[in-house]
Design an enzyme around this catalytic site. Sequence first.
Site, short mmCIF file in Angstrom:
data_model
loop_
_atom_site.label_atom_id
_atom_site.label_comp_id
_atom_site.label_asym_id
_atom_site.label_seq_id
_atom_site.Cartn_x
_atom_site.Cartn_y
_atom_site.Cartn_z
CB SER A 137 32.91 26.07 12.30
OG SER A 137 31.96 26.12 13.34
CE1 TYR A 150 32.97 31.71 11.73
CE2 TYR A 150 31.69 29.93 12.68
CZ TYR A 150 32.90 30.53 12.44
OH TYR A 150 34.06 29.93 12.89
#
Length: 268
Positions: A137, A150
């Site tokens: 990501s 995250y």
Amino acid sequence: MGVTLLTGASTGIGRSLARRLAARGEAMALVARRGELLDSLVIEIEQAGGQALALPCDVTDRDALARALASAEAELGPVTRLVANAGGGEPTFVDGFDSAAFEAVIQLNLIGVANSVAAVLPGMLARGDGHLVATGSLAGRRGLPSAAAYSAAKGGLANLMDSLRIDLRGRGVAVTLLMPGFVRKHEPKPGRGKTGRRRSKPFRVDLEYATARMEKAILARRRQLVFPLSLAVAIGLTRLLPFGLDARLLAGRGRRRPAAAQPPRTRL
């Protein structure tokens, strides 16, 4: 073609990639926790003329993942490509910072990939051929607001794949890291705005557009795919700001803690 083991296959990016790779002739070994969704995907792929096998399993359970791999290779043949796509997590809030929730995000997004690699890599090395793919990501490029767990997990994943690429040079095993930004998993829902739709996140891209780009990068065995470029540039520019200004710019732009006990799931 070969055999692809794809984790996080039940919904979203994983499900779309599974359909696309199966249409290319890949035999798909599909891993996710929700067996009923995997079964429906297998039916969908087979009706389209492809081959697929459902393997309900949690990637954080290395023994279960090893058993899933053994089942896949017994039925489909040696796994030639891993697409380690399983991931996700909850926002991280500084008020009531929860280290157990932080650990769970690391386990899913980073340790889950390591477990997947550990399952398939010995066979690839023995054959002198293989392909390791992971869905990272753009959140791994820097710490983002309300995304401490995250961002940390995806940053660690990026370094993991870089190290594997270096160590596997000349061994016949390619390494690809996919780094999407915000991906719209579903059609926008009606909202209260003047347009009748909820406010869309800047830089968000549609699911099928995202997986079409990811599919091409996988088949080309590209080293890395980063998109959309506009978001990658914006994140990069924040790292060039004077010390402290980046925090002032980003502060307050993360997720808000909802009134309900369970915040909605998020993924970048």
